[in-house]
Design an enzyme around this catalytic site. Structure first.
Site, PDB file in Angstrom:
ATOM      1  N   ASP A 194       0.868  -1.176   0.000  1.00  0.00           N
ATOM      2  CA  ASP A 194       0.000   0.000   0.000  1.00  0.00           C
ATOM      3  C   ASP A 194       0.904   1.225   0.000  1.00  0.00           C
ATOM      4  O   ASP A 194       1.526   1.556   1.012  1.00  0.00           O
ATOM      5  CB  ASP A 194      -0.896  -0.035   1.241  1.00  0.00           C
ATOM      6  CG  ASP A 194      -1.706   1.244   1.434  1.00  0.00           C
ATOM      7  OD1 ASP A 194      -1.527   2.199   0.667  1.00  0.00           O
ATOM      8  OD2 ASP A 194      -2.521   1.276   2.381  1.00  0.00           O
TER       9      ASP A 194
ATOM     10  N   CYS B 210      -9.073   5.286  10.014  1.00  0.00           N
ATOM     11  CA  CYS B 210      -9.252   3.994   9.324  1.00  0.00           C
ATOM     12  C   CYS B 210      -8.171   3.003   9.754  1.00  0.00           C
ATOM     13  O   CYS B 210      -7.601   2.271   8.932  1.00  0.00           O
ATOM     14  CB  CYS B 210      -9.246   4.166   7.808  1.00  0.00           C
ATOM     15  SG  CYS B 210     -10.644   5.115   7.198  1.00  0.00           S
TER      16      CYS B 210
END
Length: 417
Positions: free
Chosen positions: A211, A375
């Site tokens: 990511d 998140c």
């Protein structure tokens, strides 16, 4: 402390950062009657005028669909859209035909989950994640694990917010088929040694997904040198429009993966008896894309390339050093994440103040920071807190803004006392 007097701001010697800042129209705003201090670039980056102009120019002069028409507008749109793909490929040192253009990292990781992992994993297999992952790099793997019978193992961090590398490598046992981790933590700023980690995974025959959302906007990223199998990034964090991003994948993976979404432009021929799919990356790009957005992202890549990502990183490191030193002197303030290699992100709490209250009061002073779980619920659970405040810096911020932020924080702290 000004940029000219901040000795560690090495990038100031070759870049006129005041001129750079003037490229960003939104930064001239006032909020609640105060000059805006935007410290939420980990959430989304601001856009220079050249990006806004590129999007505007497309809609005013070139608007047409891509890959569908032979008329002049269609040709212009297609060339600009594919030109953005080529710019991104050069920016990350990869081949253009290995880049799947999509809405961002979340879509990209779901593409890997559903098109690579779902057809391959089975009961007894395992996926390794880390404690510091964004939900976008957790939930897709949980969904795949539920459907395949695979399990998820979690690599933990230490008190500084760094990965425990020996413990991580000990998790990479023969049943592990995939290791997916963040390049840079969106909460802690920790920069993970992804090149070393991918090398260790590759030695064990484990596929790796990275990511790159928080790395791509802030530091030089050479995907080829990292040696991963998949790398995902988001355009709106790197000065581009929202709804843009890409997945890079090794060609052998792209060739073997089935399409994730069906529709137009991902096909060669459709019959009711069966469909012949297009070659990668186009077989993963069904439907009309965000053409204007990617043209804007191409302009953003040109802008960042002209600045130089090494200069961007040096500028942000100077801002991080300044802010960390100033915040560390505030009594009762706790900083989460003290990694030895860290991006320009500071998550913090002030004793006796709720994160949302602190962020709300700072907003009244013109200072925009993020508050919440970012998140990253598992990371919040690890630290035993429901939320933190997060100040995240970009190259267009100034040392004067760091001082304004700290002064506002002192004022707000007195109000909450």
């Amino acid at each position: 402390m000004s940029a000219s007097t901040h000795g560690t701001d090495l990038a100031s010697t070759s870049v006129d950062w005041d001129r750079v800042r003037s490229d960003f129209p939104l930064l001239t705003r006032q909020v609640h009657g105060k000059p805006l201090v935007y410290l939420d670039s980990a959430n989304t980056g601001q856009k220079p005028a050249v990006v806004i102009d590129a999007v505007d120019d497309f809609y005013r002069r070139h608007n047409a669909n891509v890959s569908r028409a032979v008329h002049a507008l269609g040709t212009e749109a297609t060339e600009s859209y594919e030109g953005a793909r080529r710019k991104l490929a050069a920016f990350f040192n990869v081949r253009a035909d290995e880049l799947v253009l999509c809405s961002g990292t979340t879509f990209a990781l779901n593409l890997v989950a559903y098109s690579w992992a779902l057809p391959r994993l089975q009961p007894g297999d395992a996926i390794v994640l880390t404690r510091m992952e964004h939900h976008a790099n957790i939930v897709p793997w949980q969904l795949v694990a539920q459907r395949t019978g695979a399990t998820i193992k979690v690599a933990d961090i230490d008190a500084r917010g760094e990965l425990d590398l020996p413990a991580l490598y000990a998790l990479l046992t023969p049943e592990v088929k995939l290791l997916s981790l963040t390049h840079v933590s969106n909460v802690l700023g920790t920069v993970n040694p992804v090149r070393e980690i991918c090398r260790e995974a590759r030695r064990r025959g484990i596929v790796t997904a990275i990511d790159g959302s928080q790395a791509a906007p802030h530091r030089p990223v050479d995907i080829a040198a990292i040696g991963c199998d998949f790398y995902a990034f988001t355009g709106h964090k790197m000065c581009g429009p929202t709804g843009t991003g890409a997945l890079w994948a090794r060609r052998e993976h792209l060739a073997a993966m089935p399409p994730f979404i069906g529709g137009g432009e991902m096909i060669r021929e459709v019959r009711f008896e069966g469909t012949v799919y297009n070659d990668a990356p186009h077989k993963f790009e069904a439907g009309t894309p965000n053409i204007a957005g990617f043209i804007g992202l191409g302009a953003a890549v040109d802008y960042l390339s002209a600045l130089g990502m090494a200069q961007v990183e040096a500028r942000e490191q100077a801002l991080l050093e300044h802010a960390t030193q100033a915040l560390s002197a505030i009594e009762g303030l706790r900083i989460f994440g003290q990694a030895r290699e860290k991006a320009a992100v500071i998550s913090f709490l002030v004793e006796g103040a709720h994160a949302h209250d602190l962020a709300t009061l700072l907003d009244l002073e013109g200072v925009a920071i993020r508050s919440g779980h970012h998140c990253a619920h598992p990371l919040m659970h690890y630290f035993g807190v429901p939320a933190t405040c997060r100040a995240s810096f970009a190259f267009y911020n100034t040392h004067e803004e760091v001082d304004a932020f700290v002064a506002a924080l002192h004022k707000v702290r007195r109000l909450l006392a």
